[in-house]
Design a protein around this motif. Structure first.
Motif, PDB file in Angstrom:
ATOM      1  N   GLY A  30       0.765   4.215  -2.760  1.00  7.84           N
ATOM      2  CA  GLY A  30       0.786   5.644  -2.464  1.00  7.84           C
ATOM      3  C   GLY A  30       1.859   6.369  -3.252  1.00  7.84           C
TER       4      GLY A  30
ATOM      5  N   THR B 179      -6.402  11.280  -3.655  1.00  3.31           N
ATOM      6  CA  THR B 179      -6.315   9.830  -3.805  1.00  3.31           C
ATOM      7  C   THR B 179      -5.500   9.208  -2.681  1.00  3.31           C
ATOM      8  OG1 THR B 179      -6.482  10.047  -6.211  1.00  3.31           O
ATOM      9  CG2 THR B 179      -5.643   7.962  -5.364  1.00  3.31           C
TER      10      THR B 179
ATOM     11  N   VAL C 216       0.826  -1.198   0.000  1.00  2.00           N
ATOM     12  CA  VAL C 216       0.000   0.000   0.000  1.00  2.00           C
ATOM     13  C   VAL C 216       0.864   1.253   0.000  1.00  2.00           C
ATOM     14  CG1 VAL C 216      -0.277   0.323   2.501  1.00  2.00           C
ATOM     15  CG2 VAL C 216      -2.146   0.908   0.963  1.00  2.00           C
TER      16      VAL C 216
ATOM     17  N   LEU D 254      -6.886   6.618   0.070  1.00  5.04           N
ATOM     18  CA  LEU D 254      -6.244   5.319   0.264  1.00  5.04           C
ATOM     19  C   LEU D 254      -5.885   5.108   1.731  1.00  5.04           C
ATOM     20  CD1 LEU D 254      -5.227   2.822  -1.282  1.00  5.04           C
ATOM     21  CD2 LEU D 254      -3.060   4.002  -1.619  1.00  5.04           C
TER      22      LEU D 254
END
Length: 438
Positions: A334, A350, A330, A354
């Motif tokens: 990013g 975004t 993750v 996230l």
């Protein structure tokens, strides 16, 4: 920009972990429990500072965090702290857990141990950590949805597909494969910019509702559109929807329920515009609830994801884009967001979205009623509270605290399973990472 994005998102994850532990810490202090340690990460300590009676620090492996509370595990009934004389296959482990629970014990802590708090107070302490993640997720979603806005499909045509291609055979190219028939929308004469006033005699405010109507349509369908040129007058186009293999709207729910990934449905070949639209605060609650429902579905499906993860790591199979992602994966996602060519505001939104989704997952995962997760401490406290109430109603003496130490062998087993699963996900994120389609 990729490296900067990875670093920034990793810092966001560390803040989420610290924020989680802060919930435990504040609740424990509120109920008089002594907390000698507050750490983000595991392994060797790279930084620590003493503040009052608590040592705050950062450890080398940023895969979690913890606070150490005095007396997490009660002593055995009728026994003082120390080694018992009983024997058994797990007795040494149980005794070590009891001893570790009070290794920072000092005179005056007799009434400041965690296990001496009332069951409801222990529940509050353990629930406070996940609840902080939920609060952080709600705040981040509020910033994104109200401050930045999100792409929202509107009943206005952005593009018209040239030909019909089944969803399972779709490609990223715009060329039509040999023999592919033209789409019903292309045959009817739809153009980019057409605003759909009504579909089969009914008007729709959202594209999602119209999409469901399109998939259920058949025969001859009149569609009234307003075309911006030359004078914006309404006109009626006649559609003949074609039944094809189309992708399900909710893939995660479909996989969990065992339904096929693709179903038959009518197809037109229209893509809507998706302007960035700011949402109202009331819509944020619904959005968070929807995300939580999806996260629950994904968590319940975690065991079924093991074969796909194994295939992605060792057999070179395609990675499931809806599968689990580790903190490593993750963070890379990013980084990809920040390295994209989108507008800066879109990239920030975004990344925040996230991070909010990660916090929703942390909230739900930690409530699972298995040790060593927070829910694994909440469940015994609930059971203890129920036993105390029943004993009081029946006029019997207090049954005492639940002997958590006896559950430690099970907790260690779950911890090993969690570490193995997490290691497999991390390995998948390294050798076969999920890529964002930005």
């Amino acid at each position: 920009m990729l490296v900067l994005g990875i670093v920034l998102f990793a810092l966001g994850l560390m803040f989420s972990i610290a924020w989680h532990e802060l919930g435990h810490f504040l609740a424990a202090r509120r109920f008089g429990v002594r907390v000698p340690e507050f750490m983000v990460g595991f392994g060797p300590t790279i930084f620590s500072r003493q503040r009052g009676e608590t040592s705050f620090g950062i450890k080398a492996v940023p895969l979690g965090g913890y606070i150490r509370m005095i007396g997490m595990i009660p002593p055995a009934p009728g026994q003082r702290i120390g080694r018992s004389r009983r024997s058994g296959p797990f007795q040494g482990l149980i005794d070590d857990v009891r001893a570790d629970s009070v290794k920072d014990f000092r005179p005056g802590d007799e009434d400041r141990q965690f296990w001496t708090r009332k069951p409801w107070q222990r529940i509050v302490v353990m629930f406070a950590g996940p609840f902080m993640n939920l609060i952080l997720a709600a705040v981040l979603f509020l910033i994104v949805l109200v401050g930045f806005g999100i792409p929202t499909a509107q009943p206005v045509v952005q593009s018209v597909s040239k030909c019909v291609v089944p969803a399972s055979q779709a490609t990223t190219t715009t060329d039509c494969p040999p023999g592919a028939p033209p789409t019903p929308a292309a045959q009817a004469g739809f153009q980019a910019g057409d605003r759909i006033v009504s579909f089969d005699g009914r008007s729709y405010d959202s594209w999602e509702d119209m999409q469901l109507a399109i998939r259920a349509s058949s025969g001859t369908v009149p569609v009234v559109v307003e075309r911006p040129e030359p004078n914006g007058a309404a006109r009626t186009l006649t559609l003949y929807p074609q039944l094809i293999e189309t992708q399900l709207l909710d893939l995660d729910a479909a996989r969990t329920s065992g339904e096929p990934r693709y179903v038959s449905g009518s197809f037109l070949g229209l893509s809507p515009i998706q302007p960035v639209t700011r949402q109202t605060p009331e819509q944020v609650a619904g959005y968070v609830g929807e995300m939580a429902q999806r996260a629950v579905t994904s968590i319940l499906a975690l065991p079924s994801k093991v074969p796909a993860l194994f295939g992605a790591v060792f057999l070179g199979e395609q990675r499931d884009v809806n599968g689990p992602v580790s903190v490593v994966g993750v963070s890379v996602l990013g980084g990809e967001v920040l390295a994209s060519n989108n507008a800066v505001a879109s990239e920030i939104a975004t990344m925040l979205q996230l991070l909010a989704a990660v916090n929703v997952s942390l909230f739900l995962l930690n409530l699972l009623p298995i040790l060593p997760l927070d829910g694994g401490h909440i469940l015994p406290a609930l059971w203890e509270g129920a036993k105390k109430r029943i004993a009081r109603l029946r006029g019997r003496p207090d049954p005492g605290p639940v002997d958590m130490a006896k559950l430690m062998p099970i907790a260690y087993g779950f911890a090993i399973v969690i570490m193995l699963y997490g290691g497999l996900v991390i390995l998948a994120d390294i050798v076969n990472p999920i890529k964002l389609n930005l």
